[in-house]
Design a protein around this motif. Structure first.
Motif, PDB file in Angstrom:
ATOM      1  N   CYS A  87       0.878  -1.219  -0.149  1.00 27.35           N
ATOM      2  CA  CYS A  87      -0.117  -0.171  -0.042  1.00 27.35           C
ATOM      3  C   CYS A  87       0.880   1.327   0.208  1.00 27.35           C
ATOM      4  O   CYS A  87       2.197   1.339   0.479  1.00 27.35           O
ATOM      5  CB  CYS A  87      -0.835  -0.124   1.166  1.00 27.35           C
ATOM      6  SG  CYS A  87      -0.023  -0.201   2.864  1.00 27.35           S
ATOM      7  N   ASN A  88       0.273   2.452  -0.260  1.00 23.13           N
ATOM      8  CA  ASN A  88       1.080   3.741  -0.422  1.00 23.13           C
ATOM      9  C   ASN A  88       0.513   4.702   0.428  1.00 23.13           C
ATOM     10  O   ASN A  88      -0.727   4.987   0.311  1.00 23.13           O
ATOM     11  CB  ASN A  88       1.002   4.109  -1.790  1.00 23.13           C
ATOM     12  CG  ASN A  88       1.846   3.197  -2.874  1.00 23.13           C
ATOM     13  OD1 ASN A  88       2.609   2.605  -2.400  1.00 23.13           O
ATOM     14  ND2 ASN A  88       1.540   3.574  -4.123  1.00 23.13           N
ATOM     15  N   PRO A  89       1.207   5.064   1.517  1.00 24.75           N
ATOM     16  CA  PRO A  89       2.608   4.863   1.743  1.00 24.75           C
ATOM     17  C   PRO A  89       2.555   3.626   2.410  1.00 24.75           C
ATOM     18  O   PRO A  89       1.707   3.007   3.213  1.00 24.75           O
ATOM     19  CB  PRO A  89       2.730   5.935   2.838  1.00 24.75           C
ATOM     20  CG  PRO A  89       1.549   6.464   3.290  1.00 24.75           C
ATOM     21  CD  PRO A  89       0.555   6.447   2.254  1.00 24.75           C
ATOM     22  N   ASP A 111      -8.341   4.194   4.354  1.00 25.14           N
ATOM     23  CA  ASP A 111      -7.715   4.167   3.121  1.00 25.14           C
ATOM     24  C   ASP A 111      -7.995   2.864   2.234  1.00 25.14           C
ATOM     25  O   ASP A 111      -7.156   2.176   1.592  1.00 25.14           O
ATOM     26  CB  ASP A 111      -6.262   4.458   3.219  1.00 25.14           C
ATOM     27  CG  ASP A 111      -5.583   4.779   1.771  1.00 25.14           C
ATOM     28  OD1 ASP A 111      -6.451   5.346   0.861  1.00 25.14           O
ATOM     29  OD2 ASP A 111      -4.353   4.624   1.514  1.00 25.14           O
ATOM     30  N   HIS A 112      -9.335   2.363   2.402  1.00 26.64           N
ATOM     31  CA  HIS A 112      -9.843   1.202   1.846  1.00 26.64           C
ATOM     32  C   HIS A 112      -9.384   1.113   0.307  1.00 26.64           C
ATOM     33  O   HIS A 112     -10.160   2.410  -0.532  1.00 26.64           O
ATOM     34  CB  HIS A 112     -11.329   1.030   2.036  1.00 26.64           C
ATOM     35  CG  HIS A 112     -11.896   0.022   1.470  1.00 26.64           C
ATOM     36  ND1 HIS A 112     -12.049  -1.185   1.840  1.00 26.64           N
ATOM     37  CD2 HIS A 112     -12.736  -0.162   0.106  1.00 26.64           C
ATOM     38  CE1 HIS A 112     -12.699  -2.074   1.209  1.00 26.64           C
ATOM     39  NE2 HIS A 112     -13.169  -1.251   0.010  1.00 26.64           N
ATOM     40  N   ALA A 113      -8.960   0.271  -0.163  1.00 21.35           N
ATOM     41  CA  ALA A 113      -8.282   0.465  -1.762  1.00 21.35           C
ATOM     42  C   ALA A 113      -8.400  -0.901  -2.236  1.00 21.35           C
ATOM     43  O   ALA A 113      -7.423  -1.793  -2.324  1.00 21.35           O
ATOM     44  CB  ALA A 113      -7.201   1.156  -1.698  1.00 21.35           C
ATOM     45  N   PRO A 114      -9.529  -1.407  -2.690  1.00 21.11           N
ATOM     46  CA  PRO A 114      -9.592  -2.823  -3.193  1.00 21.11           C
ATOM     47  C   PRO A 114      -9.130  -2.814  -4.689  1.00 21.11           C
ATOM     48  O   PRO A 114      -9.154  -2.400  -5.373  1.00 21.11           O
ATOM     49  CB  PRO A 114     -11.133  -3.137  -3.150  1.00 21.11           C
ATOM     50  CG  PRO A 114     -11.946  -1.991  -3.465  1.00 21.11           C
ATOM     51  CD  PRO A 114     -11.023  -0.800  -2.778  1.00 21.11           C
ATOM     52  N   HIS A 115      -8.295  -4.334  -4.835  1.00 19.99           N
ATOM     53  CA  HIS A 115      -7.869  -4.749  -5.818  1.00 19.99           C
ATOM     54  C   HIS A 115      -8.088  -6.057  -6.049  1.00 19.99           C
ATOM     55  O   HIS A 115      -8.575  -6.918  -5.014  1.00 19.99           O
ATOM     56  CB  HIS A 115      -6.350  -4.553  -6.396  1.00 19.99           C
ATOM     57  CG  HIS A 115      -5.988  -3.207  -6.143  1.00 19.99           C
ATOM     58  ND1 HIS A 115      -5.862  -2.143  -7.106  1.00 19.99           N
ATOM     59  CD2 HIS A 115      -5.323  -2.545  -4.939  1.00 19.99           C
ATOM     60  CE1 HIS A 115      -5.516  -1.044  -6.592  1.00 19.99           C
ATOM     61  NE2 HIS A 115      -5.183  -1.106  -5.456  1.00 19.99           N
ATOM     62  N   THR A 116      -8.285  -6.606  -7.411  1.00 21.24           N
ATOM     63  CA  THR A 116      -8.714  -8.025  -7.606  1.00 21.24           C
ATOM     64  C   THR A 116      -7.627  -8.948  -7.155  1.00 21.24           C
ATOM     65  O   THR A 116      -6.294  -8.561  -7.006  1.00 21.24           O
ATOM     66  CB  THR A 116      -8.969  -8.545  -8.920  1.00 21.24           C
ATOM     67  OG1 THR A 116      -7.835  -8.502  -9.605  1.00 21.24           O
ATOM     68  CG2 THR A 116     -10.054  -7.728  -9.464  1.00 21.24           C
ATOM     69  N   ALA A 174       1.968  -5.214  -9.465  1.00 25.39           N
ATOM     70  CA  ALA A 174       1.156  -5.561  -8.408  1.00 25.39           C
ATOM     71  C   ALA A 174       0.327  -4.100  -7.952  1.00 25.39           C
ATOM     72  O   ALA A 174       1.279  -3.247  -7.221  1.00 25.39           O
ATOM     73  CB  ALA A 174       1.441  -6.436  -7.129  1.00 25.39           C
ATOM     74  N   PRO A 175      -0.771  -3.839  -7.815  1.00 26.06           N
ATOM     75  CA  PRO A 175      -1.159  -2.320  -7.403  1.00 26.06           C
ATOM     76  C   PRO A 175      -0.976  -2.227  -6.061  1.00 26.06           C
ATOM     77  O   PRO A 175      -1.199  -3.345  -5.240  1.00 26.06           O
ATOM     78  CB  PRO A 175      -2.738  -2.348  -7.996  1.00 26.06           C
ATOM     79  CG  PRO A 175      -3.045  -3.833  -8.188  1.00 26.06           C
ATOM     80  CD  PRO A 175      -1.821  -4.560  -8.413  1.00 26.06           C
ATOM     81  N   ALA A 176      -1.154  -1.266  -5.428  1.00 24.75           N
ATOM     82  CA  ALA A 176      -1.024  -0.752  -3.905  1.00 24.75           C
ATOM     83  C   ALA A 176      -2.262  -0.583  -3.534  1.00 24.75           C
ATOM     84  O   ALA A 176      -3.098   0.297  -4.132  1.00 24.75           O
ATOM     85  CB  ALA A 176      -0.091   0.376  -3.765  1.00 24.75           C
ATOM     86  N   GLY A 177      -2.785  -1.197  -2.430  1.00 23.18           N
ATOM     87  CA  GLY A 177      -3.982  -0.916  -1.713  1.00 23.18           C
ATOM     88  C   GLY A 177      -4.723  -2.019  -0.991  1.00 23.18           C
ATOM     89  O   GLY A 177      -4.274  -3.235  -1.541  1.00 23.18           O
ATOM     90  N   LEU A 178      -5.325  -1.947  -0.079  1.00 25.14           N
ATOM     91  CA  LEU A 178      -5.758  -3.172   0.778  1.00 25.14           C
ATOM     92  C   LEU A 178      -7.407  -2.708   1.213  1.00 25.14           C
ATOM     93  O   LEU A 178      -7.698  -1.672   1.358  1.00 25.14           O
ATOM     94  CB  LEU A 178      -5.510  -3.231   2.305  1.00 25.14           C
ATOM     95  CG  LEU A 178      -3.768  -3.724   2.228  1.00 25.14           C
ATOM     96  CD1 LEU A 178      -2.860  -2.768   1.545  1.00 25.14           C
ATOM     97  CD2 LEU A 178      -3.267  -3.838   3.745  1.00 25.14           C
TER      98      LEU A 178
END
Length: 444
Positions: free
Chosen positions: A281-283, A309-314, A325-329
């Motif tokens: 995740c960023n930061p 900072d909820h940030a879903p990816h598949t 790989a994208p950043a985020g959880l």
């Protein structure tokens, strides 16, 4: 007008935790007290042994609509939010198209109406080329202006010193910043690419997106805010060193505030080996010492707000190698439970936890009539059972992405019921069929 009497709860609000009752009439709280009688026809909820908290107001989410709805959308992610006790959210502008025009911002409100299970607001996104549009914003159009002072999608990295100065000197809205220094990050990426090629280990993430890069960017944002008297909120702090920019104490009256996100309070860099991209995740999540410092800062009020900072990816996207790989959880479904676990561990007391999750974001953003359990407030409430565990299991997730970095974790508490505007939006693994969220309104 429907009425609900919640009786015998431990009511936690405004620095106090005391046993009592709450009467909901329609959308709002009519009475708070003890020994209240149920009006004729009212539904009675016996909350003996349970905690009644104001719903969490999450000032930082990415729900991915429009344009990225294979990852999540306003309906699915707000479902997860209410299942976790979050009753209001503020969504970020880096969608497709980005909310960098007033037209795109208005379209997001249209998308949320009748579909969001929690109350909602949206940020306007600053860019290097939209200052005139930003300055045309009208009161109530946005919850704030988001400035990416670190890498972002499209043209949303604001790295032009003249534009930054203009935003900080002229923007009448609260400015919320993502602070990481992009040139420093790019230089470290090159170092690790030369060392590992495409097989950079995920444990290198907090070294690539380093503490130094965070500090330099936060120093710039705070310096600009002090120079121009801007209202500044620095999002998702991750390092001990950055905490020198913030003063302890309550949020009221502060020009510059900061926040911590639940994953930075929960995880440390020791978890990269097990979680890999799921923790990217960023930061970046940093050291255990940084985590301890963040926890202390939340406790003493140097960091006044807790967010997700909820940030879903598949899962497929997260299965890629480091650079791809994208950043985020995804986090909203268990954020309140994380905070309550910190209460159980003695990191925070319960009234302080409620202050950071609910009262402080309402105060900082000027949210009208939400964030407290008080007469006249909207009935945005969460009922928690402190004696029943929650096990994080994939088949119980509401996220469209279908995974959680917390899978297998057992939390000590359970969200029983979440009320949004006086209606049960979630109760014991059952989501209401009708979305009850309303547009948030602000004192600006």
């Amino acid at each position: 007008m429907s009425q609900i009497l919640i009786s015998n709860a431990l009511v936690v609000s405004d620095g106090r935790a005391s046993h009592g009752d709450v009467l909901i009439s329609g959308e709002r709280i009519e009475k708070v007290g003890s020994g209240l009688s149920a009006p004729d026809g009212a539904k009675v909820v016996d909350a003996r042994g349970k905690w009644l908290l104001p719903g969490m107001i999450d000032d930082q989410v990415h729900f991915r609509e429009p344009g990225l709805t294979h990852k999540g959308d306003l309906a699915t992610e707000s479902s997860a939010a209410v299942a976790g006790g979050i009753t209001s959210f503020m969504e970020m502008p880096n969608t497709k198209p980005p909310a960098t025009t007033r037209e795109a911002l208005a379209a997001k409100y249209d998308l949320a109406a009748g579909r969001a299970h929690a109350n909602y607001a949206f940020y306007f996104g600053a860019a290097n080329d939209n200052l005139e549009e930003l300055l045309r914003l009208q009161p109530g159009e946005a919850c704030g202006v988001k400035v990416f002072m670190g890498a972002s999608t499209g043209n949303m990295l604001v790295d032009n010193p003249r534009i930054l100065a203009s935003i900080f000197s002229q923007c009448p809205y609260l400015i919320a910043t993502h602070c990481e220094d992009t040139p420093m990050i790019l230089a470290q990426e090159q170092v690790y690419r030369e060392r590992y090629g495409d097989d950079v280990p995920f444990s290198a993430h907090p070294l690539i997106r380093s503490a130094e890069a965070c500090y330099k960017s936060t120093e710039l944002a705070v310096g600009l805010a002090r120079q121009y008297g801007s209202k500044l909120h620095v999002l998702h702090m991750t390092t001990a060193r950055e905490l020198e920019f913030f003063e302890p104490g309550p949020v009221a009256g502060k020009q510059i505030t900061g926040e911590a996100c639940v994953h930075h309070l929960w995880f440390s860099d020791e978890a990269y080996d097990a979680l890999g991209a799921q923790l990217k995740c960023n930061p970046a999540v940093k050291t255990a010492a940084d985590r301890a410092a963040l926890r202390e800062a939340v406790a003493d009020g140097r960091l006044n707000i807790i967010a997700t900072d909820h940030a879903p990816h598949t899962a497929d996207e997260k299965a890629r190698k480091y650079f791809a790989a994208p950043a985020g959880l995804p986090l909203v479904q268990h954020a309140v439970l994380i905070v309550l676990e910190l209460v159980k561990q003695g990191v925070l007391d319960l009234p302080t936890a409620v202050e950071r999750m609910s009262h402080a974001p309402a105060a900082r953003y000027g949210v009208i009539d939400r964030g407290h359990i008080a007469e006249g407030q909207y009935a945005d409430l969460v009922l928690v059972d402190p004696e029943v565990q929650t096990h994080v299991e994939v088949d119980k997730l509401y996220y469209k992405c279908g995974w959680s970095p917390l899978e297998g974790q057992a939390f000590s508490h359970r969200v029983v019921t979440t009320w949004v505007n006086g209606e049960a939006a979630y109760h014991l693994n059952q989501l209401a069929t009708q979305a009850r969220g309303q547009r948030l309104h602000f004192r600006q």
